[in-house]
Design a protein around this motif. Structure first.
Motif, PDB file in Angstrom:
ATOM      1  N   TYR A 239       2.492 -27.657  26.732  1.00 47.68           N
ATOM      2  CA  TYR A 239       2.910 -26.394  26.136  1.00 47.68           C
ATOM      3  C   TYR A 239       3.655 -25.550  27.166  1.00 47.68           C
ATOM      4  CZ  TYR A 239       2.741 -21.747  24.090  1.00 47.68           C
ATOM      5  OH  TYR A 239       3.080 -20.512  23.615  1.00 47.68           O
ATOM      6  N   TYR A 240       3.126 -25.557  28.358  1.00 46.23           N
ATOM      7  CA  TYR A 240       3.733 -24.783  29.440  1.00 46.23           C
ATOM      8  C   TYR A 240       5.181 -25.219  29.656  1.00 46.23           C
ATOM      9  CZ  TYR A 240       3.992 -22.434  33.947  1.00 46.23           C
ATOM     10  OH  TYR A 240       4.341 -21.613  34.965  1.00 46.23           O
ATOM     11  N   ALA A 241       5.395 -26.535  29.683  1.00 44.83           N
ATOM     12  CA  ALA A 241       6.739 -27.065  29.901  1.00 44.83           C
ATOM     13  C   ALA A 241       7.655 -26.685  28.741  1.00 44.83           C
ATOM     14  CB  ALA A 241       6.683 -28.578  30.051  1.00 44.83           C
ATOM     15  N   MET A 242       7.132 -26.760  27.526  1.00 40.98           N
ATOM     16  CA  MET A 242       7.965 -26.418  26.373  1.00 40.98           C
ATOM     17  C   MET A 242       8.344 -24.950  26.409  1.00 40.98           C
ATOM     18  SD  MET A 242       5.975 -28.633  23.490  1.00 40.98           S
ATOM     19  CE  MET A 242       6.942 -28.255  22.037  1.00 40.98           C
ATOM     20  N   ARG A 243       7.367 -24.120  26.760  1.00 38.62           N
ATOM     21  CA  ARG A 243       7.631 -22.684  26.798  1.00 38.62           C
ATOM     22  C   ARG A 243       8.679 -22.365  27.861  1.00 38.62           C
ATOM     23  NH1 ARG A 243       2.617 -18.762  27.493  1.00 38.62           N
ATOM     24  NH2 ARG A 243       3.036 -19.303  29.661  1.00 38.62           N
ATOM     25  N   ASN A 244       8.581 -23.061  28.978  1.00 40.68           N
ATOM     26  CA  ASN A 244       9.546 -22.809  30.041  1.00 40.68           C
ATOM     27  C   ASN A 244      10.943 -23.288  29.690  1.00 40.68           C
ATOM     28  OD1 ASN A 244       7.842 -21.474  31.637  1.00 40.68           O
ATOM     29  ND2 ASN A 244       7.478 -23.148  33.093  1.00 40.68           N
ATOM     30  N   ALA A 245      11.033 -24.227  28.751  1.00 41.57           N
ATOM     31  CA  ALA A 245      12.343 -24.734  28.354  1.00 41.57           C
ATOM     32  C   ALA A 245      13.078 -23.733  27.461  1.00 41.57           C
ATOM     33  CB  ALA A 245      12.183 -26.072  27.635  1.00 41.57           C
ATOM     34  N   VAL A 246      12.331 -22.797  26.902  1.00 40.07           N
ATOM     35  CA  VAL A 246      12.963 -21.798  26.030  1.00 40.07           C
ATOM     36  C   VAL A 246      13.400 -20.609  26.871  1.00 40.07           C
ATOM     37  CG1 VAL A 246      12.623 -20.285  24.042  1.00 40.07           C
ATOM     38  CG2 VAL A 246      11.433 -22.478  24.154  1.00 40.07           C
ATOM     39  N   PRO A 247      14.709 -20.272  26.836  1.00 37.79           N
ATOM     40  CA  PRO A 247      15.153 -19.153  27.679  1.00 37.79           C
ATOM     41  C   PRO A 247      14.547 -17.827  27.225  1.00 37.79           C
ATOM     42  CG  PRO A 247      16.973 -20.068  26.369  1.00 37.79           C
ATOM     43  CD  PRO A 247      15.767 -20.860  26.035  1.00 37.79           C
ATOM     44  N   ARG A 248      14.392 -16.922  28.164  1.00 40.26           N
ATOM     45  CA  ARG A 248      13.912 -15.573  27.861  1.00 40.26           C
ATOM     46  C   ARG A 248      14.802 -14.922  26.819  1.00 40.26           C
ATOM     47  NH1 ARG A 248      11.587 -11.271  31.131  1.00 40.26           N
ATOM     48  NH2 ARG A 248       9.753 -12.128  32.150  1.00 40.26           N
ATOM     49  N   GLY A 249      14.202 -14.183  25.918  1.00 41.70           N
ATOM     50  CA  GLY A 249      14.996 -13.458  24.929  1.00 41.70           C
ATOM     51  C   GLY A 249      15.534 -14.331  23.809  1.00 41.70           C
TER      52      GLY A 249
ATOM     53  N   SER B  88      15.347 -30.370  20.865  1.00 44.12           N
ATOM     54  CA  SER B  88      15.290 -30.597  22.310  1.00 44.12           C
ATOM     55  C   SER B  88      13.868 -30.368  22.833  1.00 44.12           C
ATOM     56  CB  SER B  88      16.310 -29.725  23.036  1.00 44.12           C
ATOM     57  OG  SER B  88      15.943 -28.380  22.929  1.00 44.12           O
ATOM     58  N   LEU B  89      13.130 -29.481  22.181  1.00 36.57           N
ATOM     59  CA  LEU B  89      11.732 -29.294  22.597  1.00 36.57           C
ATOM     60  C   LEU B  89      10.915 -30.544  22.308  1.00 36.57           C
ATOM     61  CD1 LEU B  89      11.006 -25.610  21.562  1.00 36.57           C
ATOM     62  CD2 LEU B  89      11.229 -26.563  23.860  1.00 36.57           C
TER      63      LEU B  89
ATOM     64  N   LEU C  39      13.892 -18.070  19.319  1.00 37.84           N
ATOM     65  CA  LEU C  39      12.859 -19.042  18.996  1.00 37.84           C
ATOM     66  C   LEU C  39      11.509 -18.543  19.506  1.00 37.84           C
ATOM     67  CD1 LEU C  39      12.881 -22.274  18.097  1.00 37.84           C
ATOM     68  CD2 LEU C  39      12.079 -22.484  20.436  1.00 37.84           C
ATOM     69  N   ARG C  40      10.513 -18.546  18.629  1.00 36.04           N
ATOM     70  CA  ARG C  40       9.174 -18.151  19.062  1.00 36.04           C
ATOM     71  C   ARG C  40       8.292 -19.381  19.098  1.00 36.04           C
ATOM     72  NH1 ARG C  40       7.734 -13.762  14.904  1.00 36.04           N
ATOM     73  NH2 ARG C  40       9.458 -12.327  15.262  1.00 36.04           N
ATOM     74  N   LEU C  41       7.485 -19.457  20.143  1.00 32.21           N
ATOM     75  CA  LEU C  41       6.625 -20.622  20.314  1.00 32.21           C
ATOM     76  C   LEU C  41       5.193 -20.133  20.480  1.00 32.21           C
ATOM     77  CD1 LEU C  41       7.720 -23.488  20.496  1.00 32.21           C
ATOM     78  CD2 LEU C  41       7.565 -23.335  22.976  1.00 32.21           C
TER      79      LEU C  41
END
Ligand code: ADP
Ligand code: ZN
Length: 788
Positions: A763-773, A714-715, A776-778
């Motif tokens: 990158y910012y958008a991808m990072r924001n798509a990953v929920p906190r906690g 999805s990323l 997955l590490r980006l």
């Protein structure tokens, strides 16, 4: 209102109120402070990054109060904070992350104590005591702070952090085979070098605590801080390493010309960067030293940086010889946190000009006005840090000279293709030195095709062995480069053909004969050898391929019996001081042959070496990295540069299975210009840097997490959609070249664009798509030097 960047997780910049118990004038930008965090009364260290009036605080919001300053005068100057901010923006990190990554540990702790002179009798109050006091009690101490009756004690910070563990012996280990824990500790130290006790306990579990003590009591390891005054690299030796550079050279014409040009740049009204492109042995160090002298004479400070600690040590000695009465600060990652903290503090207060010598981390030392920063061997990839705080030393160095209108001088015999491109674009000035200083001449290079060499005959072709033997018999010295440590990089099970692999990384395990173990070179996992095959339970292995250990053994068989052979690689230099001892012994001609990994290609000066052999020139050419040819060219030219540095003519033999590769025609004549012309055309055609901005986004997740793949997919969609919009080419996801590492699955995307801003947006958008906690590490690696 104080904006404070936290120096430990969550590394955020938070707003705090200036408290009632201290006068507002106490707070300053760049000052270290202690603040409360969260509900549990946790304390954190932070840095004040800005001070604003309270009008910007939203109505109804009550800010927590900052607890106490950790110092009266700020540790960091305003321009230092500006640099931190720029770095954070560029790498999409917070200022806290940047500061947390570059300050020595003792300056990041909240565990501080105050000495309070209350009516003559001093008492000690810890920060956590203050946290529990009432406002009225705090005000009492606040008043004493104002009258200078309170001082901050040196950090009580983790005495343990300063307890560094290091080996005192070599394998095989003299402990009972049943002492599993002790062996585990010894092996781990052997693989990782010096580690703090805290780190050991974290990595291996608290169960090893008593093993550590037993080993220390038995004198097999040492736990403690370093001895004051001893040279960090040579440690237990006297610091007599590398003193071949003396005062009082007359500059050679080329050196003089380079010197004169750089002096002008250094005194120009705007910041400059320049390249000193001088062949190996042309005497670049002397040019650096004379420029340093000029900067100091004008009251400005100087930083001299090398890619590696042994070379930094050589520079330090050169500086001490040239400027016996000048104060020189030496700084590198091998020093204890306490030592680094001391240097950092001293420099933070210093206003008189001085010289700082070190590895890349020295770049972050506060310093008086910098007139000159030199990055020696600027092409070296160690100048980029790509774990933890990501940065490129060149970039940081340029910020720093920008702030003081200084000169950034890059030195190399084989410059980074990007640097040379910048020269051609006239963004960077250049001075060229084509002659060797002193007696040395450039060696004669020949290629040796080993395509048809049988494995059973070992890695050296007969012609190569002959030349090594003849050189030794003439009483001259040989260096042999093989960029692969251990005995054998591949272990085949003779019964079923299975290859022994690391359970965490899936990479093949390397056999280390001296240590009788199989080892993963990526994560440090190791098992005793012999080991049963995980597939067929067989016990018979066929070691394939040759590492430095096997080559050393092989050489002993083919050379005259009294030939002394030394080996320089990570295994042989684990103990502090050993690298220096090996280099010194070879320089003093106590051995005729030195076998080693790329460690030996760098900068060292051995006048009696007349033959350099590159055992496997192709290693590296096939790596999945657009810079593979550049790397190989640089490594081989540097290695060749070890030959013929004295009176006698030198030779270089390069063994290859791929003699048609375009790299060779240029390596042969150390023709950097020719190589550059070819390489830059290839990059232009294929759209690689410097013609495009390139970044790598890496993702990883635990092996047993079954949602991981879905997330990565999805990323990719997020990236693709935005990529179209912002003109970023997104390649991937693809599994990383090392698809599994340290128990995590790894994927990556390669991003190409004309703009860093677009890449950051993605990158910012991808990072924001990953929920906190999320598991997955980006991470973002701008202009990666390590594509693995
Ligand atoms: P590199 O350019 O490879 O860094 P170095 O700075 O290590 O070269 O110098 C190579 C050798 O040449 C050193 O031993 C140095 O002492 C010697 N050398 C440098 N400049 C001069 C000079 N002007 N006169 C005589 N010898 C010199
Ligand atoms: Zn591994």
């Amino acid at each position: 209102m104080l904006a404070i960047s936290l120096l430990s997780p969550p590394y955020a910049t938070l707003s705090y109120a200036a408290p009632a118990w201290l006068d507002d004038s106490v707070w300053k930008c760049g000052q270290r402070v202690v603040v409360p965090l969260g509900k549990g009364g946790m304390l954190r260290a932070g840095i004040v990054v800005s001070i604003d009036d309270d009008s910007s605080v939203k109505k109804g919001v009550v800010l927590k109060a900052c607890l106490w300053p950790a110092e009266r005068e700020p540790l960091l100057r305003p321009e230092y904070l500006v640099m931190v901010k720029q770095l954070a923006l560029r790498h999409m990190a917070t200022e806290g992350e940047v500061l947390g990554g570059l300050l020595p540990a003792g300056l990041r702790t909240s565990k501080l104590r105050l000495r309070v002179l209350d009516g003559g009798r001093p008492r000690t109050v810890a920060m956590r005591d203050i946290a529990k006091m009432t406002d009225a009690e705090r005000s009492v101490i606040g008043a004493l702070w104002a009258s200078n009756d309170v001082e901050v004690l040196d950090s009580t910070f983790d005495a343990e952090e300063q307890e560094l563990c290091s080996l005192l012996v070599d394998p095989p280990w003299s402990v009972r085979p049943s002492a599993k824990r002790q062996i585990e500790v010894l092996e781990y130290l052997h693989e990782k070098g010096m580690l703090s006790r805290t780190r050991m306990l974290k990595d291996l579990g608290s169960g090893i605590s008593s093993a550590l003590n037993t080993l220390a009591e038995r004198g097999l390891i040492r736990i403690g801080s370093r001895e004051e005054g001893a040279c960090e690299v040579c440690q237990d030796e006297s610091s007599e390493c590398f003193s071949d550079i003396d005062e009082g050279f007359t500059l050679l014409p080329e050196q003089q010309a380079a010197h004169d040009e750089f002096i002008q740049l250094m005194h120009a009204a705007s910041p400059k960067s320049a390249l000193l492109y001088g062949i190996t042995g042309s005497g670049k160090t002397v040019v650096y030293l004379e420029l340093a002298a000029e900067a100091l004479a004008k009251g400005r400070s100087v930083m001299l940086l090398a890619p590696e600690v042994a070379l930094a040590c050589r520079l330090e000695n050169a500086v001490r010889n040239r400027f016996p009465s000048q104060e020189c600060f030496f700084y590198n990652g091998y020093q204890s946190p306490a030592e680094r903290e001391k240097t950092f503090r001293t420099l933070a207060d210093r206003t008189a000009p001085c010289i700082i010598v070190g590895t890349r981390s020295a770049l972050f030392l506060p310093s008086p006005e910098l007139g000159l920063i030199v990055l020696d061997e600027e092409h070296d990839t160690s100048f980029k840090q790509d774990e933890g705080l990501v940065y490129q030393a060149k970039e940081v160095a340029y910020y720093r000279v920008q702030q003081s209108n200084g000169l950034l001088l890059l030195g190399s015999a084989t410059p980074d293709v990007k640097t040379f491109h910048a020269v051609k674009q006239q963004a960077v000035s250049m001075s060229v030195m084509k002659e060797r200083a002193g007696e040395g001449r450039l060696p004669e290079v020949s290629l040796l095709n080993i395509k048809n060499l049988k494995r059973a005959d070992g890695i050296l072709a007969p012609e190569c062995k002959k030349q090594i033997r003849e050189t030794v018999e003439r009483g001259e010295q040989v260096v042999i480069l093989l960029n692969r440590r251990g005995y054998s990089p591949l272990m085949y099970c003779l019964d079923c053909g299975h290859v022994a692999r690391c359970p965490h990384c899936e990479v093949g395990l390397t056999y280390h004969k001296e240590r009788e173990r199989l080892l993963c070179h990526y994560c440090g996992y190791s098992v005793p050898y012999p080991v049963v095959c995980s597939k067929c339970k067989g016990l018979h292995y066929l070691p394939m391929g040759e590492g430095t250990e096997k080559l050393e053994e092989h050489l002993a068989e083919i050379l005259p019996p009294d030939t002394k052979i030394l080996r320089l690689d990570r295994d042989s230099t684990r103990r502090p001081g050993k690298m220096q001892r090996i280099l010194d012994a070879f320089a003093n001609q106590e051995a005729q042959v030195l076998v080693g990994t790329q460690m030996l290609s760098k900068g060292h000066h051995f006048p009696n070496v007349t033959l350099a052999v590159v055992a496997d020139g192709d290693l590296g050419l096939n790596l999945p990295d657009y810079r593979a040819a550049e790397r190989t060219f640089q490594l081989l030219v540097q290695a060749s540069g070890r030959s013929g540095r004295g009176e006698k003519a030198g030779r270089v033999l390069i063994q290859t299975r791929d003699p048609e590769h375009y790299c060779w025609q240029f390596v042969g004549s150390a023709d950097y210009d020719g190589f550059y012309a070819e390489e830059i055309e290839r990059r232009r055609k294929r759209k690689y840097p410097p013609f495009v901005k390139l970044a790598l986004i890496r993702a990883s997740y635990p092996l047993d997490w079954n949602k991981g793949m879905e997330w990565v997919g999805s990323l990719t969609e997020v990236a693709r959609a935005l990529g179209k919009e912002h003109d970023v080419r997104v390649l991937g996801h693809t599994p990383s070249p090392l698809p599994i590492l340290r128990g995590r699955k790894r994927f990556q995307w390669t991003l190409k664009s004309d703009s860093w801003i677009s890449i950051r947006t993605l990158y910012y958008a991808m990072r924001n798509a990953v929920p906190r906690g999320s598991k997955l590490r980006l991470s973002l690696d701008i202009d990666p030097v390590n594509m693995l």
